[in-house]
Design an enzyme around this catalytic site. Structure first.
Site, mmCIF file in Angstrom:
data_model
loop_
_atom_site.group_PDB
_atom_site.id
_atom_site.type_symbol
_atom_site.label_atom_id
_atom_site.label_comp_id
_atom_site.label_asym_id
_atom_site.label_seq_id
_atom_site.Cartn_x
_atom_site.Cartn_y
_atom_site.Cartn_z
ATOM 1 N N ASP A 213 0.835 -1.197 0.000
ATOM 2 C CA ASP A 213 0.000 0.000 0.000
ATOM 3 C C ASP A 213 0.880 1.261 0.000
ATOM 4 O O ASP A 213 1.877 1.318 0.725
ATOM 5 C CB ASP A 213 -0.856 -0.036 1.284
ATOM 6 C CG ASP A 213 -1.952 1.001 1.306
ATOM 7 O OD1 ASP A 213 -2.848 0.930 0.456
ATOM 8 O OD2 ASP A 213 -1.919 1.880 2.195
ATOM 9 N N GLU A 276 1.582 -0.582 -5.039
ATOM 10 C CA GLU A 276 0.572 0.419 -5.331
ATOM 11 C C GLU A 276 1.307 1.752 -5.310
ATOM 12 O O GLU A 276 1.560 2.317 -4.254
ATOM 13 C CB GLU A 276 -0.534 0.427 -4.275
ATOM 14 C CG GLU A 276 -1.678 1.346 -4.670
ATOM 15 C CD GLU A 276 -2.188 2.269 -3.566
ATOM 16 O OE1 GLU A 276 -3.245 2.884 -3.785
ATOM 17 O OE2 GLU A 276 -1.552 2.412 -2.518
#
Ligand code: NOJ
Length: 553
Positions: A213, A276
């Site tokens: 993330d 990401e």
């Protein structure tokens, strides 16, 4: 592991299916999906023909940002189950030939994490505070934030600690997202070793990889220099490139991924990392997938591309080139839990534009057109060499809930922008498994953490399973053919460009996508799969696509 995802370097051409656990399937009827719910549907996932599951965070969390605020990285939140359930999920997935990718959130913890609680009762300058980014405020009494950074979710990126018992000046802490998500200090070796230990914890339990993330955000420019733009993750194609932002894409992040690469390589079985990273330009993005770093990085330029054949051609060419430069594959993606689903985006007047959520006051997508285009665009995505990530429900052609009442909104971005941004709830609606029952088969109780729109009934799995022309049937057919023709490992060769058409061959398959409003002639060859009926005249209708076998042509 039996079939899917069983070959070496499986991630090079894997089709990864993102499970958003809250909304996948709810076994205990509390209205929020859970791990046993995912296990129950493993045969469905295997039958779809994917290779791996990416499971969005289900670790212990107060759920201030739907699980992206983790308070204990080694526990599963009771909402979703237990660590034993996660282990069972890994086993079941492996037995069904599927790999499992966990979602790791290293940029920030929850404010309920033991470290942050300790920091809040510790002195400025203490070791406990050094794990985060605490700073004194500006102004005479320190009541102005340390700098002008804004949160991705809106508002300032700093929160001041409450009144201190010792009466000393209160410090501020940085949070690029919600105030319940304090950013960690990745210059601190203790933070690094803790995360290595967390990665090991899950690798030891058998996960095949991690989605990282906010992979581009861990290192902030020293001195935290001012930055007037909002620290957006969007990176729309008409935005200026965010490469000068002091919180994003600093060179220092790569050391972290180099050490994680080594850590994963010390385990058997081709474990992988996928970033990401909302980073531009593509040459900067490619740095995340150099041979000694991560294996994949989501291609958001592709996700954000408008419905425009020339633009698609350009982005595909540039992406393949940029990734090839560093010896990496491209990881194509069209939808996820942060973006309006592409079946809805492609039904907007500015087709493909990425709004920050849609509600009743906004332009409503043309659902039929959006679905038609969504069915077509997947021919391109799955026809390209590399890996592809699907978002749960896109195999049904699900649209967003575009009229969700404000009273149901849960996304912190909705609250932090005072409703100016409607937020991401519309793409996170519980899955319709059956055409009847109060929650369309999501559970038996009828409880739902977000209500389903009326039309979800028509997209239910049981409905689509009966229909040979359904979107589900189409995805299954495409995934079968993709495997058969090894498209993920193939090489793309462009056909002579035609207006409004994306057309290339990949090995023995010709992919033709018509983004225009007029039918176009098809090249010779047997049609393997078509998104819409092709008449005797062999014309490809508007907003439709085919795969043609060119080996027999
Ligand atoms: C990206 C995640 O995908 C998103 O859902 C989350 O809100 C932010 N990172 C913060 O963790």
């Amino acid at each position: 592991m039996t079939q899917n995802g069983s070959h070496p370097l499986w991630w090079k051409d894997a089709v990864i299916y993102q499970v958003y656990p809250r909304s996948f399937a709810d076994s205990d009827g509390d209205g929020i999906g859970d791990l046993p719910g995912i296990i129950d549907h493993m045969p469905y996932l295997e039958k779809l023909g994917i290779d791996a599951l990416w499971i969005s965070p289900c670790f212990q969390s107060p759920q201030g940002d739907a699980g992206y605020d983790i308070s204990d990285y080694r526990k599963i939140d009771p909402l979703f189950g237990t660590v034993e359930d996660y282990e069972a999920l890994i086993r079941e997935a492996h037995d069904h030939g599927l790999r499992v990718i966990a979602d790791m959130v290293p940029n920030h913890t929850s404010d309920q994490h033991a470290w942050f609680k300790e920091a809040m009762v510790s002195e400025p300058g203490s070791a406990a505070r050094e794990r985060y980014l605490f700073r004194d405020g500006k102004g005479k009494s320190g009541d102005e934030p340390p700098n002008n950074w804004q949160s991705v979710f809106g508002g300032i990126a700093w929160t001041r600690e409450p009144e201190r018992k010792d009466g000393k000046p209160r410090q501020w802490y940085l949070h690029l997202f919600d105030s319940c998500q304090p950013d960690l200090n990745w210059y601190n070796p203790e933070v690094r070793s803790e995360f290595e230990s967390v990665l090991r914890f899950w690798l030891d339990r058998g996960v095949d990889g991690f989605r990282i993330d906010v992979a581009h955000g861990l290192i902030k420019e020293k001195g935290l220099p001012p930055y007037t733009e909002r620290a957006t993750m969007v990176g729309e194609d008409d935005d200026k490139t965010p490469s000068d932002a002091p919180m994003w894409d600093r060179d220092g992040v790569h050391d972290i991924y180099r050490s994680w690469h080594k850590l994963l390589a010390s385990y058997p079985g081709d474990r992988m990392l996928v970033a990401e990273a909302w980073v531009k330009p593509l040459s900067r993005l490619a740095r995340y997938v150099r041979p000694d770093e991560m294996q994949q990085t989501f291609n958001f330029d592709y996700l954000l591309c408008r419905w425009n054949a020339a633009k698609y051609r350009e982005i595909i060419t540039d992406s393949l080139e940029a990734m090839h430069e560093v010896g990496a594959i491209t990881a194509w993606v069209m939808s996820n839990h942060d973006t309006v689903r592409h079946a809805s985006r492609l039904g907007l007047k500015d087709a493909g534009a990425r709004p920050q959520g849609i509600d009743a006051a906004h332009e409503q997508p043309n659902e039929a057109l959006g679905l038609r285009r969504a069915r077509a665009v997947i021919f391109m995505t799955l026809g390209l060499p590399g890996s592809a990530t699907l978002y749960q429900g896109e195999e049904l052609g699900l649209p967003d809930h575009t009229t969700l009442d404000r009273k149901y909104r849960q996304d912190p971005a909705f609250f932090r922008t005072e409703g100016k941004e409607i937020g991401r709830d519309g793409c996170r609606i519980p899955m319709p498994w059956k055409a009847d029952g109060p929650s369309l088969g999501f559970n038996e109780s009828g409880e739902l953490w977000l209500p389903q729109p009326k039309q979800y009934k028509e997209y239910a799995v049981t409905v689509e399973e009966k229909d040979p022309h359904s979107t589900l049937a189409l995805y299954r057919a495409l995934l079968t053919q993709r495997k058969k023709f090894h498209l993920g490992r193939g090489v793309l060769k462009w056909a002579a460009p035609r207006e409004n058409v994306v057309e290339f061959t990949n090995g023995d398959v010709r992919v033709v996508l018509n983004c225009g409003n007029e039918p176009v002639a098809l090249p010779p060859g047997d049609i393997l799969v078509a998104s819409h009926e092709i008449g005797e005249d062999k014309m490809l209708p508007a907003n439709a696509a085919v795969w043609i076998s060119v080996s027999k042509a």
